[in-house]
Write a protein that holds these residues in place. Structure first.
Motif, PDB file in Angstrom:
ATOM      1  N   ARG A   1       0.846  -1.196   0.000  1.00  0.00           N
ATOM      2  CA  ARG A   1       0.000   0.000   0.000  1.00  0.00           C
ATOM      3  C   ARG A   1       0.874   1.235   0.000  1.00  0.00           C
ATOM      4  NH1 ARG A   1      -1.846   0.308   6.387  1.00  0.00           N
ATOM      5  NH2 ARG A   1       0.229  -0.015   7.238  1.00  0.00           N
ATOM      6  N   ALA A   2       0.232   2.387  -0.175  1.00  0.00           N
ATOM      7  CA  ALA A   2       0.939   3.659  -0.096  1.00  0.00           C
ATOM      8  C   ALA A   2       0.526   4.353   1.201  1.00  0.00           C
ATOM      9  CB  ALA A   2       0.599   4.538  -1.295  1.00  0.00           C
ATOM     10  N   VAL A   3       1.508   4.881   1.923  1.00  0.00           N
ATOM     11  CA  VAL A   3       1.256   5.564   3.189  1.00  0.00           C
ATOM     12  C   VAL A   3       2.078   6.848   3.222  1.00  0.00           C
ATOM     13  CG1 VAL A   3       0.820   3.399   4.405  1.00  0.00           C
ATOM     14  CG2 VAL A   3       3.132   4.352   4.389  1.00  0.00           C
ATOM     15  N   LYS A   4       1.827   7.641   4.238  1.00  0.00           N
ATOM     16  CA  LYS A   4       2.629   8.832   4.489  1.00  0.00           C
ATOM     17  C   LYS A   4       3.742   8.462   5.463  1.00  0.00           C
ATOM     18  CE  LYS A   4       0.245  12.128   2.308  1.00  0.00           C
ATOM     19  NZ  LYS A   4       0.832  12.996   1.244  1.00  0.00           N
ATOM     20  N   SER A   5       4.958   8.780   5.091  1.00  0.00           N
ATOM     21  CA  SER A   5       6.051   8.563   6.020  1.00  0.00           C
ATOM     22  C   SER A   5       5.984   9.628   7.105  1.00  0.00           C
ATOM     23  CB  SER A   5       7.396   8.651   5.285  1.00  0.00           C
ATOM     24  OG  SER A   5       7.656   9.988   4.901  1.00  0.00           O
TER      25      SER A   5
END
Length: 332
Positions: free
Chosen positions: A160-164
């Motif tokens: 998935r894509a997340v915010k670092s």
């Protein structure tokens, strides 16, 4: 005219839906391969003792009736009576990755081609072993063995894509590293008595993971919690007594002089009889069967020497504890 509109309207709505679906996927906002990787323990998965599983004998998954045709070798009953078991310690980690898309923009990455792993495990000595060295001057550290394993995992997909923590879009995967321990290695550490059956989660006093990408040490992913002395985003101690003694020492890096190294060994799944059965539960080890490839060790920079910054993950300043993996791997 009404009929035309009747047919056109659904087409327009369908086209809009397709556009929304395509926009939500944003495949163009992804890079195929990672150029920047960060790794850390998945602290949300560490609850209570370490996860240690006693594995069923691999032979139980095979049709051993076939071997009854042979004139030599063990009988079916001999095989069934065998007490050869393996154990696996599952270490949960998170991997975050980003790369460059066709427009040379920094975007989440779909997968990590190769990641070097150095895993360290602390095992409590049995009471019978402690009696040999116990005295008034003994320290808590004398109650543990340390084992180290290096291997390479390959083609790790980002789920998935997340915010670092730096506010940047990154790809992320939550996986577990399997550290396998043979029955022989358990005997080597805990003795040949019935105490050998005590290899469980309570026998694990701590673990740590160092990762390298393209020969450079990966930055740690901040766990988002307050660190205890001797703990970092890539290491965890289950023993409160050991925590108080270790302090800010990087126990997993200075292991050779700090803890006793036994003759026991850690194995990755490719070196065990379980590779054909349980490989899907772990990142693919390179190669999938046999001795793992040598890990390309990255250079480690100390906090004093300073390091460049990366927007994948902030430096280990989230923890006041210096870490051995604080150097940056970034091609951005």
């Amino acid at each position: 005219m009404k009929m035309c509109l009747f047919h056109i309207l659904p087409a327009v709505m369908l086209g809009c839906a397709c556009h929304v679906f395509a926009a939500s996927d944003k495949d163009s906002a992804w890079a195929a391969e990672a150029t920047d990787v960060a790794v850390g323990l998945n602290s949300s998965k560490i609850n209570g003792p370490a996860e240690v599983l006693r594995l069923p004998r691999a032979v139980e998954a095979l049709n051993i009736d076939f071997f009854e045709q042979g004139k030599t070798g063990p009988s079916k009953q001999d095989v069934k009576d065998s007490r050869e078991f393996w154990y696996v310690v599952n270490v949960p980690i998170r991997i975050q990755a980003k790369g460059r898309n066709s427009s040379n923009e920094s975007v989440p990455a779909r997968y990590v081609r190769e990641l070097g792993i150095r895993a360290v495990l602390l095992v409590r000595k049995p009471k019978s072993k402690l009696k040999e060295t116990k005295n008034k001057a003994s320290r808590e550290k004398d109650a543990y063995y340390i084992l180290t394993k290096e291997f390479t995992i390959a083609d790790v997909p980002m789920k998935r894509a997340v915010k670092s923590s730096a506010g940047k879009d990154v790809g992320e995967a939550e996986v577990q590293l399997g550290l396998f321990v043979s029955q022989a290695s358990v005997y080597a550490m805990l003795g040949a008595s019935s105490e050998s059956t005590a290899f469980s989660g309570n026998a694990i006093a701590g673990y740590a993971v160092e990762a390298t990408f393209k020969g450079e040490s990966c930055r740690e992913i901040s766990s988002g919690k307050n660190m205890r002395p001797g703990e970092t985003s890539s290491s965890f101690l289950f023993s409160s007594k050991l925590i108080s003694e270790v302090g800010s020492r990087n126990w997993w890096s200075s292991s050779r002089s700090y803890f006793e190294t036994p003759s026991a060994e850690l194995s990755c799944i490719s070196e065990t009889p379980y590779a054909p059965f349980y490989a899907p539960y772990y990142p693919r080890v390179k190669p999938m069967y046999g001795k793992p490839d040598a890990v390309s060790t990255g250079t480690t920079s100390s906090p004093e020497s300073g390091s460049s910054s990366s927007d994948l993950s902030p430096s280990s300043s989230s923890s006041s504890t210096p870490t051995s993996s604080s150097s940056v791997n970034s091609t951005l």
